[in-house]
Enzyme design. Sequence first.
Site, PDB file in Angstrom:
ATOM      1  N   ILE A 250       2.406  14.912  -0.531  1.00  0.00           N
ATOM      2  CA  ILE A 250       2.861  16.170  -1.426  1.00  0.00           C
ATOM      3  C   ILE A 250       3.562  15.937  -2.532  1.00  0.00           C
ATOM      4  O   ILE A 250       3.495  16.723  -3.372  1.00  0.00           O
ATOM      5  CB  ILE A 250       3.627  16.877  -0.055  1.00  0.00           C
TER       6      ILE A 250
ATOM      7  N   LYS B  60     -14.572  -2.744   5.568  1.00  0.00           N
ATOM      8  CA  LYS B  60     -14.863  -1.511   5.982  1.00  0.00           C
ATOM      9  C   LYS B  60     -14.580  -0.823   4.922  1.00  0.00           C
ATOM     10  O   LYS B  60     -13.448  -0.783   4.199  1.00  0.00           O
ATOM     11  CB  LYS B  60     -13.833  -1.013   7.008  1.00  0.00           C
ATOM     12  N   THR B  61     -15.143   0.311   4.454  1.00  0.00           N
ATOM     13  CA  THR B  61     -14.998   1.195   3.122  1.00  0.00           C
ATOM     14  C   THR B  61     -14.628   2.527   3.423  1.00  0.00           C
ATOM     15  O   THR B  61     -14.437   3.228   2.470  1.00  0.00           O
ATOM     16  CB  THR B  61     -16.534   1.411   2.620  1.00  0.00           C
ATOM     17  N   LYS B  62     -14.653   2.997   4.768  1.00  0.00           N
ATOM     18  CA  LYS B  62     -14.484   4.391   4.913  1.00  0.00           C
ATOM     19  C   LYS B  62     -12.933   5.018   4.496  1.00  0.00           C
ATOM     20  O   LYS B  62     -12.851   5.956   3.744  1.00  0.00           O
ATOM     21  CB  LYS B  62     -14.533   4.529   6.598  1.00  0.00           C
ATOM     22  N   PRO B  63     -11.862   4.133   4.523  1.00  0.00           N
ATOM     23  CA  PRO B  63     -10.664   4.865   3.955  1.00  0.00           C
ATOM     24  C   PRO B  63     -10.916   4.917   2.458  1.00  0.00           C
ATOM     25  O   PRO B  63     -10.107   5.775   1.972  1.00  0.00           O
ATOM     26  CB  PRO B  63      -9.660   3.381   4.273  1.00  0.00           C
TER      27      PRO B  63
ATOM     28  N   GLN C 159     -13.583   5.589   0.744  1.00  0.00           N
ATOM     29  CA  GLN C 159     -14.304   6.967   0.685  1.00  0.00           C
ATOM     30  C   GLN C 159     -13.400   8.011   0.972  1.00  0.00           C
ATOM     31  O   GLN C 159     -13.421   9.173  -0.038  1.00  0.00           O
ATOM     32  CB  GLN C 159     -15.681   6.942   1.689  1.00  0.00           C
TER      33      GLN C 159
ATOM     34  N   GLY D  72      25.630  -8.194  -6.082  1.00  0.00           N
ATOM     35  CA  GLY D  72      25.871  -7.493  -4.880  1.00  0.00           C
ATOM     36  C   GLY D  72      27.017  -6.246  -4.812  1.00  0.00           C
ATOM     37  O   GLY D  72      27.614  -6.520  -5.869  1.00  0.00           O
TER      38      GLY D  72
ATOM     39  N   CYS E 112      26.787 -11.715 -11.526  1.00  0.00           N
ATOM     40  CA  CYS E 112      27.308 -10.725 -11.667  1.00  0.00           C
ATOM     41  C   CYS E 112      28.300 -10.874 -10.231  1.00  0.00           C
ATOM     42  O   CYS E 112      29.423 -11.470 -10.531  1.00  0.00           O
ATOM     43  CB  CYS E 112      26.481  -9.545 -11.387  1.00  0.00           C
TER      44      CYS E 112
ATOM     45  N   HIS F  27      23.241 -10.113 -16.060  1.00  0.00           N
ATOM     46  CA  HIS F  27      21.862 -10.276 -15.082  1.00  0.00           C
ATOM     47  C   HIS F  27      20.905 -11.003 -16.037  1.00  0.00           C
ATOM     48  O   HIS F  27      19.973 -10.447 -16.512  1.00  0.00           O
ATOM     49  CB  HIS F  27      21.449  -9.162 -14.471  1.00  0.00           C
TER      50      HIS F  27
ATOM     51  N   GLU G 168      18.471 -12.678 -15.404  1.00  0.00           N
ATOM     52  CA  GLU G 168      17.107 -12.720 -14.751  1.00  0.00           C
ATOM     53  C   GLU G 168      16.068 -11.701 -15.249  1.00  0.00           C
ATOM     54  O   GLU G 168      15.072 -11.717 -15.299  1.00  0.00           O
ATOM     55  CB  GLU G 168      17.262 -12.727 -13.193  1.00  0.00           C
TER      56      GLU G 168
END
EC number: 6.3.4.2
Length: 551
Positions: free
Chosen positions: A153, A190-193, A195, A362, A389, A512, A514
Amino acid sequence: MRVICLRYIVVTGGVMSGLGKGITAASIGRLLMNKGYRVTAIKIDPYINIDAGLMSPFQHGEVYVLKDGGEVDLDLGNYERFLDIELTRDHNITTGKVYSTVIEKERRGEYLGKTVQIIPHITDEIKRRIRQVSRTGGSEICLIEVGGTVGDIESMPFLEAMRQLKYEESGNIFFVHVTLAPMTSDGEQKTKPTQHSVKEMRELGLQPDMIVVRCKKPLLPETKAKIAHFCDVPIEAVISGHDSDDIYRVPLQLEAEGLTRYIMKAMRLFPLEERRDWYDLVQRMDAVREKVSMALVGKYTSGSQCTDPMKDAYLSIREALKHAGIEAGAMPEISWIDAEDLERLQPERVLKDFDGILVPGGFGVRGTEGKMNAIRYAREKGIPYLGICFGMQLAVIEFARNVCGLEGASSTEFGETPHPVIALLPEQEKVRQMGATMRLGNYPAHLLEGTLAHRIYGTTEIVERHRHRYEVNPAYIEILEKRGLLFSGRNGDLMEIMEIPGHPFFFACQFHPEMRSRPGRPSPPFLAFVEAMKAQRLRRAGSTCTLELTA
Ligand code: GLN
């Protein structure tokens, strides 16, 4: 000057979340960048939060911080790393941001008496934001990753905006749908999902131009043919997105599947150059033979010593360690240590086999005593330490308590203390609202000449990204420095880096690093940390040898 009309590549997801849509999108971007194009990326997050700043890294992975202080989804970190670009908060569009703009406009009376509705007002605002960001910085290709799964939704208004965009940008927009082909125990794909999820897209007026199918093993030709047939795409546009042992290999895999060729043809793009740097990077990564072992002491780790928990909570740190590992020719092997274990057990028992210890960012008091036990162990035993930090703030507290004898020293973040060596930044004292109010984003620091910091960065002026409310209390600097701690990086009164001269490697920073590390361009403190761990490993090997010889 070349003028190339802007192309959009919209990446949607089907079947379920967590399929690696972000990495797929980033890889597509990288492949087009390899062909000489300027690529940017927008991440749409259909949640109501304005940004990721107040979201738990435990649930959503790390909060990534951009140069302008935007606190965003970690996918933006992947885009910055794969595309070697710097994004802004506007590159992360959330339901919260879109609605608050529309509601503010409504309150200002700008809708002139109209009924304000999802279509067209919300969808117009989504498109306005996309166009505004994609046109900045001379980008030629803009990736738009729509978070969530088709059919949710929450993402409906965004998908409707994409449908309108398809119409308005006809010919210059390409839809990639990322799905999953589950495998049965006897190896059938499996391909259904897939599709079903394409059917769901069609109901929304969208049709994928390409389907990237995630799967355990390479997609079989018959599976591709079936998906092509049922989902109405040419077979060359069904791409196997099979599991890879490293995300940096994904662009190479997609290239081998013919993805770049197909997209370029469909969008009438021609190769402008052939960049090899990503291939070289993967080659260098594969050539790394050495390892160093390190402890990452955190709060979000579940259980004692696990091999790879909470990997998203510290994503950029892991990436920065990898960048440094490639450069240093020694890959850090991370053990995730639960800080609370170090409150119950002797640090020696938990930490003795590591070449280095890292305490990351943290919040909150839980686990801090354990982290400080680890820091004390690193300081006293001469084990390389990198504090980021919170990891710097705790190193300062540990030093104040155990070296300066300031009993009860602490941070005001944890409550009353006789010695607030870490205290709220003055600018934070008036702050009442939680969201986007920390000291965020890029700030400069000046490094003292002749220090470890100066050696690591090779310059005295640096810029790094920040995300904190507390700082080293200036009232305690003198006493800390008298006892051997050195604040080698500063921004006026703010202490940005601390080190302990005489220790093999003890480096902690308030920022930071990183977040600015890139494949092929590792963050200097991370690189220095990995080099220090290599040296420590040799020292350890040396001492075991001596022990064996004397035995
Ligand atoms: N909790 C500390 C502060 O707010 C550290 C934050 C961090 O590590 N990012 O200053």
